[in-house]
Design a protein around this motif. Structure first.
Motif, PDB file in Angstrom:
ATOM      1  N   GLN A 290       0.816  -1.209   0.000  1.00 38.60           N
ATOM      2  CA  GLN A 290       0.000   0.000   0.000  1.00 38.60           C
ATOM      3  C   GLN A 290       0.850   1.259   0.000  1.00 38.60           C
ATOM      4  OE1 GLN A 290      -3.008   0.116   3.038  1.00 38.60           O
ATOM      5  NE2 GLN A 290      -3.643   2.195   2.548  1.00 38.60           N
ATOM      6  N   ASP A 294       0.515   4.303  -2.646  1.00 32.87           N
ATOM      7  CA  ASP A 294       0.346   5.712  -2.289  1.00 32.87           C
ATOM      8  C   ASP A 294       1.401   6.581  -2.966  1.00 32.87           C
ATOM      9  OD1 ASP A 294      -1.779   4.982  -0.700  1.00 32.87           O
ATOM     10  OD2 ASP A 294      -0.640   5.030   1.177  1.00 32.87           O
ATOM     11  N   SER A 303      -5.267   9.129  -7.549  1.00 33.46           N
ATOM     12  CA  SER A 303      -5.566   8.760  -6.164  1.00 33.46           C
ATOM     13  C   SER A 303      -6.222   7.385  -6.077  1.00 33.46           C
ATOM     14  CB  SER A 303      -6.478   9.813  -5.522  1.00 33.46           C
ATOM     15  OG  SER A 303      -7.693   9.918  -6.238  1.00 33.46           O
ATOM     16  N   ASP A 304      -6.188   6.825  -4.862  1.00 37.45           N
ATOM     17  CA  ASP A 304      -6.910   5.591  -4.511  1.00 37.45           C
ATOM     18  C   ASP A 304      -6.506   4.395  -5.361  1.00 37.45           C
ATOM     19  OD1 ASP A 304      -8.360   6.996  -2.556  1.00 37.45           O
ATOM     20  OD2 ASP A 304      -9.861   7.607  -4.031  1.00 37.45           O
ATOM     21  N   ASP A 306      -4.884   1.842  -4.346  1.00 36.73           N
ATOM     22  CA  ASP A 306      -5.026   0.616  -3.565  1.00 36.73           C
ATOM     23  C   ASP A 306      -6.470   0.143  -3.463  1.00 36.73           C
ATOM     24  OD1 ASP A 306      -5.507   2.905  -2.027  1.00 36.73           O
ATOM     25  OD2 ASP A 306      -5.294   1.770  -0.166  1.00 36.73           O
ATOM     26  N   SER A 307      -7.420   0.961  -3.892  1.00 39.42           N
ATOM     27  CA  SER A 307      -8.826   0.555  -3.840  1.00 39.42           C
ATOM     28  C   SER A 307      -9.274  -0.166  -5.114  1.00 39.42           C
ATOM     29  CB  SER A 307      -9.723   1.776  -3.618  1.00 39.42           C
ATOM     30  OG  SER A 307      -9.658   2.661  -4.733  1.00 39.42           O
ATOM     31  N   ARG A 308      -8.391  -0.304  -6.071  1.00 40.49           N
ATOM     32  CA  ARG A 308      -8.747  -0.988  -7.309  1.00 40.49           C
ATOM     33  C   ARG A 308      -8.838  -2.495  -7.091  1.00 40.49           C
ATOM     34  NH1 ARG A 308      -4.896   1.912 -11.917  1.00 40.49           N
ATOM     35  NH2 ARG A 308      -5.744   4.037 -11.707  1.00 40.49           N
ATOM     36  N   SER A 310      -7.942  -6.300  -7.265  1.00 42.32           N
ATOM     37  CA  SER A 310      -6.637  -6.938  -7.391  1.00 42.32           C
ATOM     38  C   SER A 310      -6.599  -7.971  -8.509  1.00 42.32           C
ATOM     39  CB  SER A 310      -6.240  -7.603  -6.066  1.00 42.32           C
ATOM     40  OG  SER A 310      -7.203  -8.571  -5.695  1.00 42.32           O
TER      41      SER A 310
END
Length: 334
Positions: A290, A294, A303-304, A306-308, A310
């Protein structure tokens, strides 16, 4: 070592099984399967790196060398090494010619060690979209190296646009010593807020881009990138505090000098590590990074990350049906 020339995937699997039996079942201790996608010119370099990394992370290495996809006749050559010159694990070096090179998964999939993570490392330019390469889609972790691209910083931005949790880049790995030393400097800041930062590096250095992204993500700053042509890679990181103190970490060959207002200079080790040590660091963790996400997102202005999701869905593209310039790139990276 067993050499198989103009062979088939089934013959490679049978030969590996036979060699394992004669070597005493090395695969029982395999921690992962490492797929290495590399061009012919860099095979030995990749093998040397994996030999170092496998000492800490016993693995089955499957090297994929794709060549001459326009050849009329498909051909597969393979070398099998168990517990030999490539470390304590197992290695299968495959060279694929013709259209077979575009379907490398048909050879690689039966060679994966059951029930262990899969890591794919491109020791070459990766596809612009990793989903275009099934060897990337099947992997739990995907390692690229933007420094090998013609435009490393733009390649890093593309990695951000195409990012999925589990991706990483060796440019990030190379600044681990820098990040360790910079983070250590905050042990003595006594609560003083850092108000600005400057990174001195060539404008083509992807490690500098990630360092700026890391500082931006961690400190909420907009660091300046001071370009220099006097040094081949990142030269220094400068931080300024609210109380007027300045902290500078600068590199001289394999040593760093840490300077801070009102304190004596300190000499610290900052050795450039072999490629195998960098690879071994990335193999230590098989979960998404993560902090890297970032930093990469901050560097690319996205942005974001890590919210995609996997998981990737394979999107196959035939390089021979692309324009000629794209086809040339696809031959190396598909």
């Amino acid at each position: 070592m067993i050499g198989l020339w103009d062979t088939t995937g089934n013959e490679v699997v049978k030969a590996l099984a036979a060699e394992r039996r004669s070597a005493g079942g090395v695969a029982s201790g395999m921690a992962l399967t490492l797929i290495v996608v590399v061009d012919e010119a860099h095979v030995r370099e990749a093998e040397a790196a994996v030999t170092i990394a496998s000492a800490a992370h016993p693995c089955r290495m499957v090297v994929v060398v794709r060549s001459d996809i326009e050849r009329d006749r498909n051909r597969l050559d393979a070398e099998i090494v168990v517990g030999g010159r490539l470390g304590p694990g197992e290695a299968v070096v495959t060279r694929m010619f013709g259209r077979l090179a575009l379907h490398a998964e048909s050879v690689v999939m039966p060679l994966l060690v059951p029930d262990v993570p899969v890591v794919t490392w491109w020791h070459s330019a990766p596809p612009s979209e990793i989903a275009n390469d099934f060897l990337g889609v099947v992997a739990d972790r995907r390692i690229t190296d933007s420094a090998q691209a013609p435009d490393p910083v733009e390649a890093l931005r593309q990695r951000a646009r195409d990012y999925a949790p589990g991706d990483t880049d060796l440019a990030w790995t190379r600044i681990t010593p820098w990040r360790t030393l910079v983070a250590g400097a905050f042990d003595t800041t006594e609560g003083n807020q850092v108000t600005s930062a400057t990174v001195v590096a060539p404008h083509t250095d992807p490690t500098a881009a990630l360092m700026i992204g890391w500082l931006k993500a961690r400190l909420g700053l907009n660091p300046q990138w001071q370009h220099t042509s006097e040094f081949p890679r990142m030269r220094s990181v400068e931080l300024r505090c609210a109380n007027g103190d300045e902290m500078v970490l600068s590199r001289e060959d394999s040593q760093a000098t840490f300077r801070r207002t009102g304190q004596a200079d300190r000499k610290l080790p900052l050795v450039r590590r072999p490629l195998g040590d960098e690879l071994a660091e990335e193999l230590r963790r098989l979960d998404p990074d993560q902090i890297y996400a970032d930093a990469l997102g901050a560097a690319a202005g996205i942005s974001d990350l890590d919210s995609r999701p996997s998981q990737r869905v394979h999107i196959w593209k035939d390089p021979s049906k692309q324009p000629s310039s794209a086809a040339a790139q696809g031959v190396a990276t598909a």
